[in-house]
Design a protein around this motif. Structure first.
Motif, PDB file in Angstrom:
ATOM      1  N   ASP A  96       1.363  -1.471  -0.132  1.00 32.48           N
ATOM      2  CA  ASP A  96      -0.219   0.075   0.029  1.00 32.48           C
ATOM      3  C   ASP A  96       0.362   1.120   0.076  1.00 32.48           C
ATOM      4  OD1 ASP A  96      -2.252  -1.524  -0.375  1.00 32.48           O
ATOM      5  OD2 ASP A  96      -2.426  -1.059   2.148  1.00 32.48           O
ATOM      6  N   ARG A  97       2.284   1.414  -0.274  1.00 33.13           N
ATOM      7  CA  ARG A  97       2.988   2.059   0.419  1.00 33.13           C
ATOM      8  C   ARG A  97       4.126   2.537  -1.031  1.00 33.13           C
ATOM      9  NH1 ARG A  97       4.054   5.889   3.701  1.00 33.13           N
ATOM     10  NH2 ARG A  97       6.109   6.041   2.948  1.00 33.13           N
ATOM     11  N   ILE A  98       3.970   1.484  -1.899  1.00 39.22           N
ATOM     12  CA  ILE A  98       4.970   0.695  -3.216  1.00 39.22           C
ATOM     13  C   ILE A  98       5.360   1.961  -3.419  1.00 39.22           C
ATOM     14  CG2 ILE A  98       5.297   0.314  -5.143  1.00 39.22           C
ATOM     15  CD1 ILE A  98       5.334  -2.704  -3.585  1.00 39.22           C
ATOM     16  N   GLU A  99       3.313   2.794  -3.746  1.00 45.63           N
ATOM     17  CA  GLU A  99       3.378   4.138  -5.242  1.00 45.63           C
ATOM     18  C   GLU A  99       4.495   5.319  -3.960  1.00 45.63           C
ATOM     19  OE1 GLU A  99       0.004   6.978  -7.504  1.00 45.63           O
ATOM     20  OE2 GLU A  99      -0.401   4.528  -6.063  1.00 45.63           O
ATOM     21  N   ALA A 100       3.298   5.350  -2.812  1.00 47.03           N
ATOM     22  CA  ALA A 100       4.214   6.581  -2.336  1.00 47.03           C
ATOM     23  C   ALA A 100       6.113   6.543  -1.947  1.00 47.03           C
ATOM     24  CB  ALA A 100       3.767   7.042  -0.768  1.00 47.03           C
ATOM     25  N   ASP A 101       6.508   5.734  -1.632  1.00 46.31           N
ATOM     26  CA  ASP A 101       7.770   5.604  -1.972  1.00 46.31           C
ATOM     27  C   ASP A 101       8.792   5.357  -2.630  1.00 46.31           C
ATOM     28  OD1 ASP A 101       7.862   4.036   0.826  1.00 46.31           O
ATOM     29  OD2 ASP A 101       7.502   2.342   0.504  1.00 46.31           O
ATOM     30  N   LEU A 102       8.137   5.383  -3.700  1.00 47.84           N
ATOM     31  CA  LEU A 102       8.875   5.488  -5.306  1.00 47.84           C
ATOM     32  C   LEU A 102       8.771   7.153  -5.857  1.00 47.84           C
ATOM     33  CD1 LEU A 102       7.465   2.808  -7.830  1.00 47.84           C
ATOM     34  CD2 LEU A 102       9.224   3.145  -7.028  1.00 47.84           C
ATOM     35  N   GLN A 103       7.348   7.640  -5.164  1.00 44.30           N
ATOM     36  CA  GLN A 103       6.995   9.080  -5.214  1.00 44.30           C
ATOM     37  C   GLN A 103       8.218   9.864  -4.291  1.00 44.30           C
ATOM     38  OE1 GLN A 103       5.171  10.406  -7.459  1.00 44.30           O
ATOM     39  NE2 GLN A 103       5.449  12.731  -7.221  1.00 44.30           N
ATOM     40  N   ALA A 104       8.547   9.575  -3.792  1.00 42.32           N
ATOM     41  CA  ALA A 104       9.761   9.905  -2.609  1.00 42.32           C
ATOM     42  C   ALA A 104      10.911   9.612  -3.473  1.00 42.32           C
ATOM     43  CB  ALA A 104       9.248   9.497  -1.036  1.00 42.32           C
ATOM     44  N   LEU A 105      11.193   8.882  -3.851  1.00 46.29           N
ATOM     45  CA  LEU A 105      12.312   9.098  -4.597  1.00 46.29           C
ATOM     46  C   LEU A 105      12.654   9.153  -5.773  1.00 46.29           C
ATOM     47  CD1 LEU A 105      15.636   7.233  -3.957  1.00 46.29           C
ATOM     48  CD2 LEU A 105      14.349   5.143  -5.370  1.00 46.29           C
ATOM     49  N   LYS A 106      11.568   9.654  -6.709  1.00 50.62           N
ATOM     50  CA  LYS A 106      11.695  10.692  -7.616  1.00 50.62           C
ATOM     51  C   LYS A 106      11.975  11.847  -7.534  1.00 50.62           C
ATOM     52  CE  LYS A 106       8.933   7.054 -11.268  1.00 50.62           C
ATOM     53  NZ  LYS A 106       7.879   7.269 -11.095  1.00 50.62           N
ATOM     54  N   ILE A 107      11.165  12.058  -6.200  1.00 47.37           N
ATOM     55  CA  ILE A 107      10.950  13.713  -6.208  1.00 47.37           C
ATOM     56  C   ILE A 107      12.337  13.912  -5.873  1.00 47.37           C
ATOM     57  CG2 ILE A 107      10.414  15.324  -4.291  1.00 47.37           C
ATOM     58  CD1 ILE A 107       7.984  14.214  -4.360  1.00 47.37           C
ATOM     59  N   TRP A 108      13.575  13.542  -5.153  1.00 49.32           N
ATOM     60  CA  TRP A 108      14.372  13.233  -4.757  1.00 49.32           C
ATOM     61  C   TRP A 108      15.514  13.758  -5.959  1.00 49.32           C
ATOM     62  CZ3 TRP A 108      18.768   9.820  -5.133  1.00 49.32           C
ATOM     63  CH2 TRP A 108      19.638  10.382  -4.533  1.00 49.32           C
ATOM     64  N   ILE A 109      14.995  12.231  -6.549  1.00 48.13           N
ATOM     65  CA  ILE A 109      15.873  12.598  -8.037  1.00 48.13           C
ATOM     66  C   ILE A 109      16.057  13.432  -8.739  1.00 48.13           C
ATOM     67  CG2 ILE A 109      16.215  11.320 -10.077  1.00 48.13           C
ATOM     68  CD1 ILE A 109      15.715   8.490  -8.926  1.00 48.13           C
ATOM     69  N   GLU A 110      15.104  14.132  -8.798  1.00 47.24           N
ATOM     70  CA  GLU A 110      14.383  15.616  -9.476  1.00 47.24           C
ATOM     71  C   GLU A 110      15.140  16.536  -9.300  1.00 47.24           C
ATOM     72  OE1 GLU A 110      10.416  15.898  -9.466  1.00 47.24           O
ATOM     73  OE2 GLU A 110       9.974  14.185 -10.850  1.00 47.24           O
ATOM     74  N   GLN A 111      15.900  17.308  -7.489  1.00 50.05           N
ATOM     75  CA  GLN A 111      16.633  17.551  -6.959  1.00 50.05           C
ATOM     76  C   GLN A 111      17.935  17.401  -7.038  1.00 50.05           C
ATOM     77  OE1 GLN A 111      14.829  17.136  -3.165  1.00 50.05           O
ATOM     78  NE2 GLN A 111      12.891  18.219  -3.563  1.00 50.05           N
ATOM     79  N   GLN A 112      18.270  16.910  -7.605  1.00 45.77           N
ATOM     80  CA  GLN A 112      19.693  16.593  -7.445  1.00 45.77           C
ATOM     81  C   GLN A 112      19.851  16.584  -9.006  1.00 45.77           C
ATOM     82  OE1 GLN A 112      21.066  15.062  -4.832  1.00 45.77           O
ATOM     83  NE2 GLN A 112      18.859  14.506  -4.063  1.00 45.77           N
ATOM     84  N   PRO A 113      21.027  17.594  -9.163  1.00 42.82           N
ATOM     85  CA  PRO A 113      21.421  17.952 -11.043  1.00 42.82           C
ATOM     86  C   PRO A 113      22.519  17.637 -11.315  1.00 42.82           C
ATOM     87  CG  PRO A 113      21.944  19.664  -8.742  1.00 42.82           C
ATOM     88  CD  PRO A 113      21.261  18.551  -8.343  1.00 42.82           C
ATOM     89  N   ASP A 172      12.326   4.066 -14.402  1.00 43.87           N
ATOM     90  CA  ASP A 172      10.412   3.461 -14.235  1.00 43.87           C
ATOM     91  C   ASP A 172      10.392   3.043 -13.368  1.00 43.87           C
ATOM     92  OD1 ASP A 172      13.737   2.265 -16.186  1.00 43.87           O
ATOM     93  OD2 ASP A 172      12.105   1.006 -15.032  1.00 43.87           O
ATOM     94  N   ASP A 173       9.367   2.630 -12.879  1.00 45.19           N
ATOM     95  CA  ASP A 173       9.487   1.739 -11.256  1.00 45.19           C
ATOM     96  C   ASP A 173       9.504   1.023 -10.941  1.00 45.19           C
ATOM     97  OD1 ASP A 173       7.937   3.587 -11.081  1.00 45.19           O
ATOM     98  OD2 ASP A 173       5.567   3.259 -11.599  1.00 45.19           O
ATOM     99  N   GLN A 174       9.835  -0.179 -12.504  1.00 47.09           N
ATOM    100  CA  GLN A 174      10.723  -1.971 -12.029  1.00 47.09           C
ATOM    101  C   GLN A 174      11.809  -1.588 -11.630  1.00 47.09           C
ATOM    102  OE1 GLN A 174       8.513  -4.251 -12.553  1.00 47.09           O
ATOM    103  NE2 GLN A 174       9.939  -5.104 -10.897  1.00 47.09           N
ATOM    104  N   PHE A 175      12.666  -0.185 -12.018  1.00 44.54           N
ATOM    105  CA  PHE A 175      14.052   0.064 -12.269  1.00 44.54           C
ATOM    106  C   PHE A 175      14.627   0.291 -10.442  1.00 44.54           C
ATOM    107  CE2 PHE A 175      17.614   1.739 -11.712  1.00 44.54           C
ATOM    108  CZ  PHE A 175      19.017   1.480 -12.460  1.00 44.54           C
ATOM    109  N   LEU A 176      13.431   1.122 -10.499  1.00 44.69           N
ATOM    110  CA  LEU A 176      13.974   2.146  -8.841  1.00 44.69           C
ATOM    111  C   LEU A 176      13.079   1.152  -7.400  1.00 44.69           C
ATOM    112  CD1 LEU A 176      12.664   5.299  -9.722  1.00 44.69           C
ATOM    113  CD2 LEU A 176      15.221   4.701  -9.523  1.00 44.69           C
ATOM    114  N   VAL A 177      12.192  -0.199  -7.450  1.00 44.60           N
ATOM    115  CA  VAL A 177      11.455  -0.619  -6.642  1.00 44.60           C
ATOM    116  C   VAL A 177      12.853  -1.384  -6.607  1.00 44.60           C
ATOM    117  CG1 VAL A 177      10.311  -2.587  -7.908  1.00 44.60           C
ATOM    118  CG2 VAL A 177       9.913  -1.584  -5.663  1.00 44.60           C
ATOM    119  N   ALA A 178      12.890  -2.085  -7.398  1.00 44.33           N
ATOM    120  CA  ALA A 178      14.400  -3.313  -7.231  1.00 44.33           C
ATOM    121  C   ALA A 178      15.564  -2.367  -6.103  1.00 44.33           C
ATOM    122  CB  ALA A 178      15.357  -3.404  -8.182  1.00 44.33           C
ATOM    123  N   PHE A 179      15.798  -1.313  -5.898  1.00 45.14           N
ATOM    124  CA  PHE A 179      16.519  -0.733  -5.228  1.00 45.14           C
ATOM    125  C   PHE A 179      16.437  -0.304  -4.296  1.00 45.14           C
ATOM    126  CE2 PHE A 179      18.957   0.469  -9.153  1.00 45.14           C
ATOM    127  CZ  PHE A 179      20.555   0.586  -8.592  1.00 45.14           C
TER     128      PHE A 179
END
Length: 308
Positions: free
Chosen positions: A25-42, A49-56
């Motif tokens: 129930d939290r995978i979507e929120a966890d992935l979103q938090a990770l993607k937001i952090w990625i966007e903030q890293q110049p 893609d979700d499958q790649f990031l969920v492996a991490f």
């Protein structure tokens, strides 16, 4: 939007929940938090893609901070050492030639849920192939497993290095510098979970290399290392039925694995071409740049990366 990841069995989901802290129930929120952090890293341009990031996330037991660090190290090391860690052409003739020899195979049936891999060092002659060329085959297989092998990601990998037919020339190629780079990449950048590493049919000179590499590993990984002069003692840890037919087991055959992975290399051709798009730009990294020379120089003590 629901996360774009493969569904897994109820049994595997139970393991992911118990061992990796995965909450469906939290995978979507966890992935979103990770993607937001990625966007903030110049400096960081990874696959998102979700499958790649969920492996991490799974490889870091859903610790967001550990996931950030591992993802950053994954692309930092691939950008700095592409000749070791970033394969972009799976049609390279040497790569294909080595893959068809089958020095590295993953077996179809899991052992206690873990994927079983075998590295037969002796089948790739040292006078013809560099150990880094053989490792490229392993890199491709690891990356494909990262994308599609849920059992390996969640339950881990039992890896067997069979040194039958290997020579001192194979061992001499493992320099201290190469060993350092490989150890840090495997432990700190790959979201794979080695459950055990078995060395069997060891040859003269192996102990010297082993004693060089072992101190570079974490204490946890050191405890998962096992040395067997003959296969009999290996079978006390991995029953014969989980080995391939060539070893007298029931877990598929090496040749079948070679053929299957030839097809996977073909299927992932475009995926690996895309690797040229991803990486890091140290000029844009916030804070101080990484001093790679002091980290990996042959002089001085070795220190682990700290790029979180």
């Amino acid at each position: 939007m629901a996360p774009q990841i493969r569904p897994i069995s109820a049994e595997l989901q139970a393991v992911a929940k118990e061992r990796l802290n995965e909450d469906p129930d939290r995978i979507e929120a966890d992935l979103q938090a990770l993607k937001i952090w990625i966007e903030q890293q110049p400096h960081l341009n990874p696959r998102t893609d979700d499958q790649f990031l969920v492996a991490f996330l799974r490889g870091c037991k859903y610790s967001l901070e550990k996931t950030k660090s591992k993802l950053d190290k994954y692309y930092t090391l691939r950008t700095k050492y592409p000749e070791l860690f970033c394969v972009t052409d799976v049609d390279d003739p040497i790569l294909r030639e080595i893959q068809q020899l089958g020095p590295i195979v993953y077996l179809p049936n899991t052992f206690n849920g873990a994927r079983v891999g075998i590295f037969r060092l002796g089948v790739a002659p040292a006078e013809k192939y560099k150990i880094t060329d053989v490792m490229h085959v392993g890199q491709v297989m690891q990356e494909i497993a990262l994308m599609e092998d849920d059992e390996a990601i969640i339950n881990g990998i039992v890896f067997i290095m069979d040194m039958n037919g290997a020579t001192a020339s194979h061992l001499f190629q493992m320099t201290p510098g190469l060993a350092k780079k490989m150890t840090v990449f495997n432990e700190e950048a790959l979201p794979m979970r080695p459950k055990a590493q078995h060395f069997v049919n060891t040859i003269a000179g192996f102990e010297t290399i082993f004693n060089m590499v072992k101190p570079m590993m974490s204490k946890k990984q050191q405890e998962r290392l096992f040395i067997h002069s003959k296969i009999d003692s290996l079978l006390e840890h991995v029953p014969l039925k989980y080995l391939p037919k060539e070893y007298g087991g029931e877990n598929g055959s090496i040749q079948e694995s070679i053929v299957e992975w030839q097809k996977k290399f073909d299927q992932y051709r475009d995926y690996f071409k895309e690797n040229t798009k991803f990486g890091t730009d140290e000029k844009l990294r916030p804070g101080n740049p990484i001093d790679f020379d002091s980290l990996y120089g042959t002089e001085g003590s070795f220190r682990k990366l700290n790029v979180d």
